[in-house]
Design a protein around this motif. Sequence first.
Motif, mmCIF file in Angstrom:
data_model
loop_
_atom_site.group_PDB
_atom_site.id
_atom_site.type_symbol
_atom_site.label_atom_id
_atom_site.label_comp_id
_atom_site.label_asym_id
_atom_site.label_seq_id
_atom_site.Cartn_x
_atom_site.Cartn_y
_atom_site.Cartn_z
ATOM 1 N N GLY A 197 0.834 -1.190 0.000
ATOM 2 C CA GLY A 197 0.000 0.000 0.000
ATOM 3 C C GLY A 197 0.874 1.247 0.000
ATOM 4 O O GLY A 197 1.775 1.394 -0.832
ATOM 5 N N ARG A 198 0.648 2.133 0.947
ATOM 6 C CA ARG A 198 1.416 3.382 1.034
ATOM 7 C C ARG A 198 2.648 3.253 1.920
ATOM 8 O O ARG A 198 3.308 4.245 2.214
ATOM 9 C CB ARG A 198 0.512 4.509 1.550
ATOM 10 C CG ARG A 198 -0.509 4.973 0.513
ATOM 11 C CD ARG A 198 -1.399 6.087 1.046
ATOM 12 N NE ARG A 198 -0.675 7.185 1.642
ATOM 13 C CZ ARG A 198 -0.086 8.171 0.946
ATOM 14 N NH1 ARG A 198 -0.137 8.164 -0.386
ATOM 15 N NH2 ARG A 198 0.530 9.154 1.565
ATOM 16 N N PRO A 220 -2.137 9.842 -4.209
ATOM 17 C CA PRO A 220 -2.782 8.810 -3.392
ATOM 18 C C PRO A 220 -2.099 7.456 -3.503
ATOM 19 O O PRO A 220 -2.287 6.589 -2.650
ATOM 20 C CB PRO A 220 -4.214 8.756 -3.945
ATOM 21 C CG PRO A 220 -4.102 9.298 -5.331
ATOM 22 C CD PRO A 220 -3.006 10.335 -5.285
ATOM 23 N N GLY A 239 3.640 6.887 1.967
ATOM 24 C CA GLY A 239 3.287 7.744 3.090
ATOM 25 C C GLY A 239 4.069 7.450 4.349
ATOM 26 O O GLY A 239 4.022 8.219 5.308
ATOM 27 N N TYR A 242 1.366 1.990 8.898
ATOM 28 C CA TYR A 242 0.147 2.105 8.087
ATOM 29 C C TYR A 242 -0.708 3.276 8.549
ATOM 30 O O TYR A 242 -1.311 3.981 7.741
ATOM 31 C CB TYR A 242 -0.676 0.810 8.161
ATOM 32 C CG TYR A 242 0.041 -0.397 7.625
ATOM 33 C CD1 TYR A 242 0.931 -0.298 6.549
ATOM 34 C CD2 TYR A 242 -0.136 -1.658 8.192
ATOM 35 C CE1 TYR A 242 1.598 -1.398 6.069
ATOM 36 C CE2 TYR A 242 0.533 -2.774 7.710
ATOM 37 C CZ TYR A 242 1.390 -2.636 6.653
ATOM 38 O OH TYR A 242 2.053 -3.732 6.177
ATOM 39 N N ARG A 243 -0.763 3.503 9.873
ATOM 40 C CA ARG A 243 -1.583 4.592 10.399
ATOM 41 C C ARG A 243 -1.047 5.950 9.946
ATOM 42 O O ARG A 243 -1.803 6.790 9.450
ATOM 43 C CB ARG A 243 -1.635 4.520 11.924
ATOM 44 C CG ARG A 243 -2.543 5.565 12.558
ATOM 45 C CD ARG A 243 -2.768 5.291 14.029
ATOM 46 N NE ARG A 243 -1.551 5.403 14.815
ATOM 47 C CZ ARG A 243 -0.922 4.370 15.377
ATOM 48 N NH1 ARG A 243 -1.387 3.138 15.222
ATOM 49 N NH2 ARG A 243 0.174 4.554 16.077
ATOM 50 N N GLN A 253 -1.541 6.955 6.269
ATOM 51 C CA GLN A 253 -2.855 7.462 5.862
ATOM 52 C C GLN A 253 -3.074 8.901 6.311
ATOM 53 O O GLN A 253 -4.119 9.485 6.038
ATOM 54 C CB GLN A 253 -3.959 6.566 6.437
ATOM 55 C CG GLN A 253 -3.928 5.132 5.928
ATOM 56 C CD GLN A 253 -3.912 5.052 4.420
ATOM 57 O OE1 GLN A 253 -4.682 5.740 3.750
ATOM 58 N NE2 GLN A 253 -3.033 4.213 3.863
ATOM 59 N N THR A 263 0.287 13.606 4.450
ATOM 60 C CA THR A 263 1.697 13.391 4.133
ATOM 61 C C THR A 263 2.483 14.693 4.014
ATOM 62 O O THR A 263 3.596 14.814 4.543
ATOM 63 C CB THR A 263 1.820 12.581 2.825
ATOM 64 O OG1 THR A 263 1.111 11.344 2.979
ATOM 65 C CG2 THR A 263 3.275 12.277 2.509
ATOM 66 N N GLU A 285 -4.695 18.953 1.602
ATOM 67 C CA GLU A 285 -4.835 18.307 2.908
ATOM 68 C C GLU A 285 -5.534 19.236 3.900
ATOM 69 O O GLU A 285 -6.397 18.790 4.673
ATOM 70 C CB GLU A 285 -3.463 17.907 3.450
ATOM 71 C CG GLU A 285 -2.812 16.770 2.670
ATOM 72 C CD GLU A 285 -1.430 16.445 3.192
ATOM 73 O OE1 GLU A 285 -0.871 15.441 2.740
ATOM 74 O OE2 GLU A 285 -0.895 17.191 4.053
ATOM 75 N N ARG A 337 -10.240 12.132 5.162
ATOM 76 C CA ARG A 337 -9.756 11.130 4.198
ATOM 77 C C ARG A 337 -8.700 11.830 3.342
ATOM 78 O O ARG A 337 -9.025 12.453 2.335
ATOM 79 C CB ARG A 337 -10.913 10.616 3.333
ATOM 80 C CG ARG A 337 -11.963 9.852 4.128
ATOM 81 C CD ARG A 337 -13.050 9.297 3.220
ATOM 82 N NE ARG A 337 -13.845 10.367 2.609
ATOM 83 C CZ ARG A 337 -14.909 10.929 3.157
ATOM 84 N NH1 ARG A 337 -15.342 10.523 4.338
ATOM 85 N NH2 ARG A 337 -15.559 11.894 2.536
ATOM 86 N N HIS A 358 -6.242 10.500 1.678
ATOM 87 C CA HIS A 358 -5.752 9.761 0.504
ATOM 88 C C HIS A 358 -6.862 8.905 -0.108
ATOM 89 O O HIS A 358 -6.714 7.708 -0.286
ATOM 90 C CB HIS A 358 -4.541 8.904 0.866
ATOM 91 C CG HIS A 358 -3.433 9.716 1.449
ATOM 92 N ND1 HIS A 358 -2.619 10.518 0.670
ATOM 93 C CD2 HIS A 358 -3.016 9.872 2.731
ATOM 94 C CE1 HIS A 358 -1.741 11.119 1.458
ATOM 95 N NE2 HIS A 358 -1.950 10.770 2.690
#
Length: 264
Positions: free
Chosen positions: A12-13, A50, A54, A202-203, A206, A209, A246, A261, A263
């Motif tokens: 993922g990111r 997106p 991140g 992961y947190r 999201q 960034t 953002e 949200r 991303h």
Amino acid sequence: MSGDGPAISRDGRVLRCRIARGRHGTLDGEALAEVGPALADLAAADPADPDGVGAVLLTSDGASFCTGGDVRAFESAPDRGGYVRTLADTFHVFVQALVNCPVPTVAGVPGWAAGAGMSIVCATDLAVAGRSTKIRPAYPGIGFSPDGGMSWTLPRIVGAGRARHILLTDQVLDAETACAAGIFTAVVEDSDVVAEAARTAYRVAQGPTAALGRIKRLLAATWDNDLATQLDAEAASISASAAGPEGAEGLAAFVGKRAPRFHG
């Protein structure tokens, strides 16, 4: 010999980066030669993408995060000074890229973080340890002074006096002590270290960034700036955040009483 898995992978990111190999976590120079440029390349990435990175998650293959370089190779090198200098120069390219990384960096630290492993932990934004994790400079134990930026990062984390004590006595710190000193940001059960570090990565991946990158730059600059200069930098940074996508999303989410949200 490198570790069995790839040095770099995407989830993922989150960019996962392996920095050591083997059960004992020997620093992997071949892996660092890949990871350093990959981290440096993030500086040119669009934080609003997106599909972009991140967060960075630093991992190891074995029971320990990293116990430093290959000491047997140091001992057997015909030109020890030249050999170690070459390794240090390569290591420092990675450390510079890690410190300058525009997105949050997270380390999962099981077992030992010693020598170069401790340097990497000190250069990382967020480090998760297990209850039995230990950290040690280790350089004095082999008659060396530190590399990997430890003499720069450690005093900034724990203060100059405590850094002198840790380095000059080659102090071993347990996880709770190192966490209280600010070296680790969390201590969890040993079996949860890797999973908790991944959840943390992961947190934050999201999150906003661009704003997180601005926070990192502000924190890095504070050591060299006087208050007036830092306030000017903060004003420019928060203005850029408010004008960007953002900021628009964060404000709309707050007013709309929903989770932002950032991303998609």
